[in-house]
Design a protein around this motif. Structure first.
Motif, mmCIF file in Angstrom:
data_model
loop_
_atom_site.group_PDB
_atom_site.id
_atom_site.type_symbol
_atom_site.label_atom_id
_atom_site.label_comp_id
_atom_site.label_asym_id
_atom_site.label_seq_id
_atom_site.Cartn_x
_atom_site.Cartn_y
_atom_site.Cartn_z
ATOM 1 N N UNK A 73 0.858 -1.181 0.000
ATOM 2 C CA UNK A 73 0.000 0.000 0.000
ATOM 3 C C UNK A 73 0.898 1.235 0.000
ATOM 4 N N UNK A 74 1.261 1.758 -1.167
ATOM 5 C CA UNK A 74 2.186 2.890 -1.212
ATOM 6 C C UNK A 74 1.640 4.120 -0.495
ATOM 7 N N UNK A 75 2.548 4.927 0.038
ATOM 8 C CA UNK A 75 2.135 6.214 0.582
ATOM 9 C C UNK A 75 1.698 7.152 -0.531
ATOM 10 N N UNK A 76 2.289 6.982 -1.703
ATOM 11 C CA UNK A 76 1.941 7.798 -2.858
ATOM 12 C C UNK A 76 2.247 6.989 -4.113
ATOM 13 N N UNK A 77 1.449 7.203 -5.146
ATOM 14 C CA UNK A 77 1.685 6.546 -6.437
ATOM 15 C C UNK A 77 1.316 7.525 -7.537
ATOM 16 N N UNK A 78 2.284 7.861 -8.388
ATOM 17 C CA UNK A 78 2.055 8.857 -9.424
ATOM 18 C C UNK A 78 1.098 8.400 -10.501
ATOM 19 N N UNK A 79 1.374 7.230 -11.109
ATOM 20 C CA UNK A 79 0.503 6.811 -12.210
ATOM 21 C C UNK A 79 -0.893 6.478 -11.703
ATOM 22 N N UNK A 80 -0.989 5.908 -10.492
ATOM 23 C CA UNK A 80 -2.309 5.601 -9.945
ATOM 24 C C UNK A 80 -3.113 6.869 -9.656
ATOM 25 N N UNK A 81 -2.443 7.922 -9.176
ATOM 26 C CA UNK A 81 -3.168 9.163 -8.903
ATOM 27 C C UNK A 81 -3.575 9.861 -10.198
ATOM 28 N N UNK A 82 -2.726 9.816 -11.219
ATOM 29 C CA UNK A 82 -3.127 10.363 -12.519
ATOM 30 C C UNK A 82 -4.351 9.615 -13.041
ATOM 31 N N UNK A 83 -4.355 8.293 -12.899
ATOM 32 C CA UNK A 83 -5.523 7.502 -13.317
ATOM 33 C C UNK A 83 -6.763 7.899 -12.518
ATOM 34 N N UNK A 84 -6.615 8.046 -11.210
ATOM 35 C CA UNK A 84 -7.752 8.383 -10.360
ATOM 36 C C UNK A 84 -8.325 9.753 -10.720
ATOM 37 N N UNK A 85 -7.442 10.733 -10.916
ATOM 38 C CA UNK A 85 -7.908 12.077 -11.275
ATOM 39 C C UNK A 85 -8.583 12.073 -12.638
ATOM 40 N N UNK A 86 -7.998 11.351 -13.601
ATOM 41 C CA UNK A 86 -8.602 11.260 -14.930
ATOM 42 C C UNK A 86 -10.003 10.667 -14.845
ATOM 43 N N UNK A 87 -10.145 9.602 -14.066
ATOM 44 C CA UNK A 87 -11.444 8.941 -13.947
ATOM 45 C C UNK A 87 -12.466 9.839 -13.250
ATOM 46 N N UNK A 88 -12.062 10.497 -12.169
ATOM 47 C CA UNK A 88 -12.995 11.350 -11.424
ATOM 48 C C UNK A 88 -13.481 12.515 -12.277
ATOM 49 N N UNK A 89 -12.629 13.023 -13.139
ATOM 50 C CA UNK A 89 -13.039 14.097 -14.041
ATOM 51 C C UNK A 89 -13.943 13.555 -15.139
ATOM 52 N N UNK A 90 -13.552 12.432 -15.746
ATOM 53 C CA UNK A 90 -14.297 11.868 -16.876
ATOM 54 C C UNK A 90 -15.729 11.476 -16.493
ATOM 55 N N UNK A 91 -15.915 10.966 -15.260
ATOM 56 C CA UNK A 91 -17.264 10.538 -14.859
ATOM 57 C C UNK A 91 -18.042 11.653 -14.178
ATOM 58 N N UNK A 92 -17.467 12.852 -14.113
ATOM 59 C CA UNK A 92 -18.193 14.004 -13.607
ATOM 60 C C UNK A 92 -18.168 14.201 -12.107
#
Length: 336
Positions: A73-92
């Motif tokens: 369970x990383x303290x931070x993950x760059x590609x995972x956070x980019x994916x999460x932000x992309x998804x949260x924006x795309x689904x509104x």
């Protein structure tokens, strides 16, 4: 940029006053969720996941808990956070103003500022201001069974990285060489963790828990360098050679790029404000930059930014049948 991540938008209530505490709660009480999402038949060895949580900080838009194979369970993950932000924006779930907008996200390792650039509310580029990154060891001599002495840098960029110059050990960073990269990388990482244990000054987070091989850019690339990151996928046993394997991050790796930039800065090879175009195993890139200096405990540190993009590839409901004999999934040694 190539790394897959499952974004769980509504994971239910997760206990904890901080996202770091929520991470600990999930690790202790909800690890079966990680197994359901990442193990076969619903997942595969290179799968990751992010739980979207209610923000713990008053200024944050949402919180995140990152899940990877082998109980990491990383303290931070760059590609995972980019994916999460992309998804949260795309689904509104997150609205953005064109052409640039910013918001904050809680992660177990700290609050991350997110800059989104795009038109018509779609994220074309996402830039993360990452957690402070720093170097614990330069040129550590690690003795690796069947390989010999390997020179390793150890740095933190959201995870603890063992960083190795691939040409020094005769390793070519190409997709066709993936099995050897994964095997050698996991062996070096395990030996480094045993011989040079490290701990974050502010968190209970020991390392190394991941490895990055460094290499030259591919021919005709605009990149400054390439890297391949090796992640754990199963329990490791020096007495059982069949366990001497990991899996390869398909992305250029955000926290790995941050850790490598910290090493380059420590060596005087990368300046504050200087861009660093970093290539992954698929030829995709993240653009890194160090924007300021700081300190973490006894370590001089830098604040990196990472710029990349992500794309929604599916919307799905993951189910677990009450009669399923493999409710938490399974692993088989042919690919695990």
């Amino acid at each position: 940029a190539g790394g897959p991540s499952r974004i769980v938008v509504s994971p239910g209530q997760i206990v904890g006053r901080t996202t770091y505490q929520q991470r600990a709660y999930v690790m202790k009480n909800l690890d079966y969720v990680r197994k359901i999402l990442l193990h076969e038949p619903r997942g595969y060895p290179c799968q990751n996941a992010v739980l979207i949580t209610e923000p713990c900080s008053s200024r944050a838009a949402f919180g995140t808990i990152f899940m990877e194979q082998n109980g990491i369970y990383p303290l931070m993950s760059g590609h995972n956070l980019i994916c999460a932000c992309s998804a949260m924006i795309e689904i509104g779930k997150i609205g953005i103003a064109s052409p640039r907008d910013t918001f904050l996200v809680d992660t177990p390792g700290g609050i991350i500022e997110v800059l989104v650039e795009g038109e018509r509310g779609k994220p074309d580029r996402i830039t993360l201001t990452n957690v402070p990154s720093f170097v614990a060891h330069l040129d550590a001599e690690v003795q690796v069974p069947e390989i010999g002495k390997v020179i390793v840098d150890i740095a933190y960029g959201g995870m603890w990285y063992a960083i190795v110059n691939a040409p020094d050990i005769g390793l070519q960073l190409t997709p066709s060489n993936g099995k050897q990269i994964a095997r050698v990388g996991e062996m070096i990482k395990r030996a480094t963790r045993e011989q040079y244990p490290v701990e974050h000054p502010d968190f209970d987070y020991p390392g190394c828990d991941i490895l990055a091989f460094r290499g030259p850019p591919s021919p005709d690339s605009r990149s400054h360098a390439s890297n391949v990151v090796v992640m754990s996928k199963t329990d490791f046993d020096w007495n059982n050679p069949s366990t001497w394997s990991g899996m390869i991050d398909r992305s250029p790796c955000g926290t790995g790029t941050s850790a490598i930039m910290a090493v380059l800065w420590k060596r005087g090879q990368l300046n504050i404000g200087q861009s660093f175009l970093h290539e992954g195993i698929l030829g995709t890139t993240f653009t890194g930059k160090l924007i300021s200096e700081t300190a973490v405990g006894q370590y001089r540190a830098v604040i990196p930014t990472i710029t990349g993009n992500g794309y929604v590839t599916q919307l799905c409901t993951v189910k677990m049948h009450p009669d399923d004999p493999f409710k938490e999934g399974y692993t088989v040694g042919d690919i695990w």
